[in-house]
Write a protein that holds these residues in place. Structure first.
Motif, PDB file in Angstrom:
ATOM      1  N   ILE A  30       9.991  32.866 -47.640  1.00 44.58           N
ATOM      2  CA  ILE A  30       8.552  32.587 -47.680  1.00 44.58           C
ATOM      3  C   ILE A  30       8.432  31.114 -47.311  1.00 44.58           C
ATOM      4  O   ILE A  30       9.016  30.249 -47.978  1.00 44.58           O
ATOM      5  CB  ILE A  30       7.979  32.769 -49.097  1.00 44.58           C
ATOM      6  CG1 ILE A  30       8.257  34.169 -49.630  1.00 44.58           C
ATOM      7  CG2 ILE A  30       6.503  32.425 -49.134  1.00 44.58           C
ATOM      8  CD1 ILE A  30       7.340  35.219 -49.160  1.00 44.58           C
ATOM      9  N   ALA A  31       7.695  30.847 -46.249  1.00 43.44           N
ATOM     10  CA  ALA A  31       7.562  29.455 -45.812  1.00 43.44           C
ATOM     11  C   ALA A  31       6.678  28.680 -46.787  1.00 43.44           C
ATOM     12  O   ALA A  31       5.735  29.233 -47.345  1.00 43.44           O
ATOM     13  CB  ALA A  31       6.953  29.423 -44.418  1.00 43.44           C
ATOM     14  N   PRO A  32       6.980  27.399 -46.989  1.00 47.12           N
ATOM     15  CA  PRO A  32       6.124  26.579 -47.865  1.00 47.12           C
ATOM     16  C   PRO A  32       4.815  26.245 -47.153  1.00 47.12           C
ATOM     17  O   PRO A  32       4.709  26.409 -45.937  1.00 47.12           O
ATOM     18  CB  PRO A  32       6.958  25.308 -48.066  1.00 47.12           C
ATOM     19  CG  PRO A  32       7.883  25.247 -46.901  1.00 47.12           C
ATOM     20  CD  PRO A  32       8.112  26.651 -46.440  1.00 47.12           C
ATOM     21  N   PRO A  33       3.819  25.732 -47.903  1.00 45.21           N
ATOM     22  CA  PRO A  33       2.595  25.295 -47.234  1.00 45.21           C
ATOM     23  C   PRO A  33       2.896  24.128 -46.297  1.00 45.21           C
ATOM     24  O   PRO A  33       3.887  23.410 -46.509  1.00 45.21           O
ATOM     25  CB  PRO A  33       1.689  24.841 -48.377  1.00 45.21           C
ATOM     26  CG  PRO A  33       2.556  24.699 -49.566  1.00 45.21           C
ATOM     27  CD  PRO A  33       3.774  25.527 -49.356  1.00 45.21           C
ATOM     28  N   HIS A  34       2.043  23.940 -45.304  1.00 47.18           N
ATOM     29  CA  HIS A  34       2.283  22.859 -44.344  1.00 47.18           C
ATOM     30  C   HIS A  34       2.351  21.505 -45.048  1.00 47.18           C
ATOM     31  O   HIS A  34       1.520  21.188 -45.903  1.00 47.18           O
ATOM     32  CB  HIS A  34       1.173  22.827 -43.295  1.00 47.18           C
ATOM     33  CG  HIS A  34       1.323  21.680 -42.347  1.00 47.18           C
ATOM     34  ND1 HIS A  34       2.197  21.720 -41.285  1.00 47.18           N
ATOM     35  CD2 HIS A  34       0.761  20.451 -42.340  1.00 47.18           C
ATOM     36  CE1 HIS A  34       2.147  20.563 -40.642  1.00 47.18           C
ATOM     37  NE2 HIS A  34       1.285  19.775 -41.263  1.00 47.18           N
ATOM     38  N   HIS A  91       9.052  19.298 -36.892  1.00 51.05           N
ATOM     39  CA  HIS A  91       9.727  20.203 -35.959  1.00 51.05           C
ATOM     40  C   HIS A  91      10.695  21.108 -36.732  1.00 51.05           C
ATOM     41  O   HIS A  91      10.737  22.332 -36.513  1.00 51.05           O
ATOM     42  CB  HIS A  91      10.474  19.369 -34.907  1.00 51.05           C
ATOM     43  CG  HIS A  91      11.409  20.159 -34.050  1.00 51.05           C
ATOM     44  ND1 HIS A  91      10.973  20.981 -33.035  1.00 51.05           N
ATOM     45  CD2 HIS A  91      12.772  20.281 -34.069  1.00 51.05           C
ATOM     46  CE1 HIS A  91      12.012  21.572 -32.471  1.00 51.05           C
ATOM     47  NE2 HIS A  91      13.116  21.158 -33.069  1.00 51.05           N
ATOM     48  N   VAL A  92      11.431  20.521 -37.656  1.00 49.57           N
ATOM     49  CA  VAL A  92      12.357  21.312 -38.486  1.00 49.57           C
ATOM     50  C   VAL A  92      11.552  22.349 -39.267  1.00 49.57           C
ATOM     51  O   VAL A  92      11.895  23.542 -39.320  1.00 49.57           O
ATOM     52  CB  VAL A  92      13.154  20.404 -39.466  1.00 49.57           C
ATOM     53  CG1 VAL A  92      14.099  21.237 -40.331  1.00 49.57           C
ATOM     54  CG2 VAL A  92      13.931  19.312 -38.720  1.00 49.57           C
ATOM     55  N   GLN A  93      10.443  21.876 -39.859  1.00 46.78           N
ATOM     56  CA  GLN A  93       9.573  22.766 -40.650  1.00 46.78           C
ATOM     57  C   GLN A  93       9.098  23.950 -39.797  1.00 46.78           C
ATOM     58  O   GLN A  93       9.164  25.109 -40.219  1.00 46.78           O
ATOM     59  CB  GLN A  93       8.367  21.949 -41.137  1.00 46.78           C
ATOM     60  CG  GLN A  93       7.255  22.723 -41.801  1.00 46.78           C
ATOM     61  CD  GLN A  93       6.144  21.784 -42.310  1.00 46.78           C
ATOM     62  OE1 GLN A  93       5.982  21.611 -43.509  1.00 46.78           O
ATOM     63  NE2 GLN A  93       5.387  21.180 -41.417  1.00 46.78           N
ATOM     64  N   PRO A 121       0.425  28.503 -57.476  1.00 43.55           N
ATOM     65  CA  PRO A 121       1.626  29.189 -56.976  1.00 43.55           C
ATOM     66  C   PRO A 121       1.914  28.926 -55.501  1.00 43.55           C
ATOM     67  O   PRO A 121       3.049  29.108 -55.045  1.00 43.55           O
ATOM     68  CB  PRO A 121       1.302  30.670 -57.192  1.00 43.55           C
ATOM     69  CG  PRO A 121      -0.179  30.749 -57.337  1.00 43.55           C
ATOM     70  CD  PRO A 121      -0.628  29.433 -57.890  1.00 43.55           C
ATOM     71  N   TYR A 122       0.912  28.516 -54.763  1.00 46.23           N
ATOM     72  CA  TYR A 122       1.128  28.291 -53.328  1.00 46.23           C
ATOM     73  C   TYR A 122       1.499  26.832 -53.043  1.00 46.23           C
ATOM     74  O   TYR A 122       2.542  26.550 -52.462  1.00 46.23           O
ATOM     75  CB  TYR A 122      -0.128  28.701 -52.565  1.00 46.23           C
ATOM     76  CG  TYR A 122       0.014  28.561 -51.068  1.00 46.23           C
ATOM     77  CD1 TYR A 122       1.028  29.221 -50.370  1.00 46.23           C
ATOM     78  CD2 TYR A 122      -0.876  27.777 -50.340  1.00 46.23           C
ATOM     79  CE1 TYR A 122       1.150  29.091 -49.000  1.00 46.23           C
ATOM     80  CE2 TYR A 122      -0.754  27.651 -48.969  1.00 46.23           C
ATOM     81  CZ  TYR A 122       0.258  28.310 -48.302  1.00 46.23           C
ATOM     82  OH  TYR A 122       0.383  28.176 -46.951  1.00 46.23           O
ATOM     83  N   THR A 123       0.649  25.885 -53.492  1.00 45.72           N
ATOM     84  CA  THR A 123       0.932  24.476 -53.182  1.00 45.72           C
ATOM     85  C   THR A 123       2.019  23.899 -54.081  1.00 45.72           C
ATOM     86  O   THR A 123       2.653  22.917 -53.730  1.00 45.72           O
ATOM     87  CB  THR A 123      -0.325  23.604 -53.358  1.00 45.72           C
ATOM     88  OG1 THR A 123      -0.696  23.611 -54.750  1.00 45.72           O
ATOM     89  CG2 THR A 123      -1.480  24.095 -52.503  1.00 45.72           C
ATOM     90  N   MET A 124       2.197  24.471 -55.248  1.00 43.97           N
ATOM     91  CA  MET A 124       3.121  23.978 -56.280  1.00 43.97           C
ATOM     92  C   MET A 124       2.680  22.611 -56.834  1.00 43.97           C
ATOM     93  O   MET A 124       3.441  21.919 -57.497  1.00 43.97           O
ATOM     94  CB  MET A 124       4.582  23.936 -55.787  1.00 43.97           C
ATOM     95  CG  MET A 124       5.140  25.281 -55.349  1.00 43.97           C
ATOM     96  SD  MET A 124       5.106  26.534 -56.662  1.00 43.97           S
ATOM     97  CE  MET A 124       6.599  26.173 -57.538  1.00 43.97           C
ATOM     98  N   CYS A 125       1.447  22.227 -56.515  1.00 47.10           N
ATOM     99  CA  CYS A 125       0.860  21.023 -57.113  1.00 47.10           C
ATOM    100  C   CYS A 125       0.125  21.442 -58.392  1.00 47.10           C
ATOM    101  O   CYS A 125      -0.140  22.631 -58.604  1.00 47.10           O
ATOM    102  CB  CYS A 125      -0.159  20.398 -56.166  1.00 47.10           C
ATOM    103  SG  CYS A 125       0.584  19.711 -54.681  1.00 47.10           S
ATOM    104  N   MET A 126      -0.257  20.463 -59.215  1.00 50.54           N
ATOM    105  CA  MET A 126      -0.887  20.793 -60.490  1.00 50.54           C
ATOM    106  C   MET A 126      -2.131  21.670 -60.285  1.00 50.54           C
ATOM    107  O   MET A 126      -2.891  21.465 -59.335  1.00 50.54           O
ATOM    108  CB  MET A 126      -1.213  19.523 -61.300  1.00 50.54           C
ATOM    109  CG  MET A 126      -2.284  18.644 -60.744  1.00 50.54           C
ATOM    110  SD  MET A 126      -2.301  16.942 -61.418  1.00 50.54           S
ATOM    111  CE  MET A 126      -1.743  17.069 -63.067  1.00 50.54           C
ATOM    112  N   ASP A 127      -2.305  22.646 -61.184  1.00 54.78           N
ATOM    113  CA  ASP A 127      -3.424  23.580 -61.085  1.00 54.78           C
ATOM    114  C   ASP A 127      -4.637  22.951 -61.775  1.00 54.78           C
ATOM    115  O   ASP A 127      -4.621  22.751 -62.992  1.00 54.78           O
ATOM    116  CB  ASP A 127      -3.004  24.889 -61.774  1.00 54.78           C
ATOM    117  CG  ASP A 127      -4.166  25.842 -61.946  1.00 54.78           C
ATOM    118  OD1 ASP A 127      -5.234  25.606 -61.341  1.00 54.78           O
ATOM    119  OD2 ASP A 127      -4.015  26.818 -62.700  1.00 54.78           O
TER     120      ASP A 127
END
Ligand SMILES: Cc1ncc(COP(=O)(O)O)c(C=O)c1O
Length: 391
Positions: free
Chosen positions: A277-281, A263-265, A106-112
């Motif tokens: 909610i900010a995305p992960p770096h 910088h935008v991020q 749920p945080y990275t949105m990459c495969m679990d």
């Protein structure tokens, strides 16, 4: 704030006189097809990502397909994440495989990785691990229980240090809105010499490149060695010098462009903290995938569009598409909830700080108009806790 006349795109390539000069050089050289510019680009790209070999192709989609064909991965099961672009769902189908779609973290949105473990089948012969929005997929965790073939999808991670080194082969994209765009293009990177030679040959119907024969790289005889043998079934998907010209210049600009994207991020993360909610770096910020309460996501998209700000969603889960739905009749508890919160805000090198201000102003205005205090909202409290926990 006054609504602008000109639309602000969510993604956009930016080129300048350097790309034009390189293209002019290629056009005037009389060699437009695959030749010295592609060779230079492949060499420099391999060095950048720390791979022994790089093969430039027409797209990441063709690159992924070619890899499966070269390795004869067919008539089997291939695992890939539901938050991804259509490529990873469709390429297995082209190779007569089942597309076995798994849920995401749920945080990275990459495969679990845990869902990958649960979804493995006796005939699973490959995993396509996507570095979603430039955030690395947890391939180390997958490696703990799976030692088969992993294709690392680096379409969004050009260039994140370490990307492309965890899987067995990596495939990159230079499509028009990627971090290093050339219009359309891709790259396969790997360390296996034999496979490299096979893949090179397969990018053009099994024929050795005309450039290498014009330059007499395969013969001692003078002149153009026009003849060739074909031992291998391939198709046509090599990159040409015209596209490589743009890539060569974009690659020089990449560090600066990525610095700008970060910088935008940073500005969105810090200055919109009470709204999104900010995305992960992400090192590349291929997409700035914010999350907002699901009941507001589509309204916010429409609201921003009415202010001439384009946004997007990366991505609608793949298991929802008809082409793969029937082979993925199962629950996706995380993706089904999380994707409804996703909204990609504009992030590209064509923006300036005023553009960022403009986007943030209207995001804040939306929430102010909705009279919704997100900081005290259950949703924010819940997700704020998740973010804190992961720090
Ligand atoms: C995760 C992912 N993989 C693969 C691709 C395909 O890239 P290409 O357009 O170069 O074929 C994309 C394109 O957006 C993508 O997002």
């Amino acid at each position: 704030m006054k609504i602008r006349d000109k639309m602000l795109s969510v993604l956009q390539p930016v080129g300048g006189k350097e790309e034009v000069e390189e293209l002019r050089d290629t056009i005037e050289s009389g060699w437009w097809a695959k030749g010295p510019k592609v060779a230079k680009f492949e060499k420099e790209f391999a060095e950048m990502v720390g791979a022994k070999y790089a093969i430039a192709v027409t797209s990441a989609t063709h690159g992924q397909d070619l890899v499966l064909k070269a390795l004869e991965i067919k008539d089997c099961d291939i695992i890939n994440p539901t938050i991804s672009f259509m490529t990873t769902a469709v390429v297995p189908l082209w190779n007569n495989c089942t597309t076995n779609i798994v849920d995401v973290d749920p945080y990275t949105m990459c495969m679990d990785p845990e869902d990958v473990r649960r979804s493995l089948k006796p005939n699973t012969k490959a995993i396509i691990a996507v570095n979603q929005a430039g955030v690395p997929a947890d391939i180390d965790a997958i490696r703990e229980f799976y030692d088969g073939f992993i294709l690392e999808d680096c379409a969004h991670s050009c260039y994140t240090p370490g990307a492309g080194t965890k899987g067995d082969i990596a495939v990159w994209s230079f499509q028009a809105v990627k971090t290093m765009p050339c219009g359309d293009g891709g790259m396969i990177t790997l360390n296996d010499k034999e496979l490299y030679e096979k893949l090179v040959s397969m990018t053009w119907l099994g024929i050795t490149s005309t450039y290498s024969r014009v330059k007499n790289m395969h013969s001692d005889k003078p002149g153009y060695s026009w003849d060739y043998e074909v031992d291998l079934l391939g198709y046509k998907c090599y990159m040409i010098d015209i596209m490589a010209s743009i890539c060569l210049q974009q690659m020089k600009k990449l560090p600066k462009n990525l610095e700008w994207r970060r910088h935008v991020q940073k500005r969105y993360n810090e200055e919109l903290a009470d709204c999104i909610i900010a995305p992960p770096h992400s090192e590349t910020v291929q997409y700035y995938c914010a999350k907002v309460p699901p009941e507001h996501r589509d309204m916010l998209i429409d609201y921003l569009a009415s202010k001439n700000i384009h946004t997007s969603v990366h991505f609608k889960p793949l298991h929802k598409y008809n082409v793969v739905k029937s082979m993925n009749q199962r629950e996706y508890p995380v993706a089904d909830v999380e994707w409804k919160k996703l909204i990609s805000l504009p992030c590209h090198p064509g923006m300036n700080d005023e553009d960022i201000d403009y986007v943030m102003y209207w995001v804040r205005e939306y929430f102010a108009e909705m009279k919704h205090t997100y900081v005290t909202d259950d949703y924010m409290v819940h997700h704020g806790a998740i973010v804190e926990e992961r720090k």
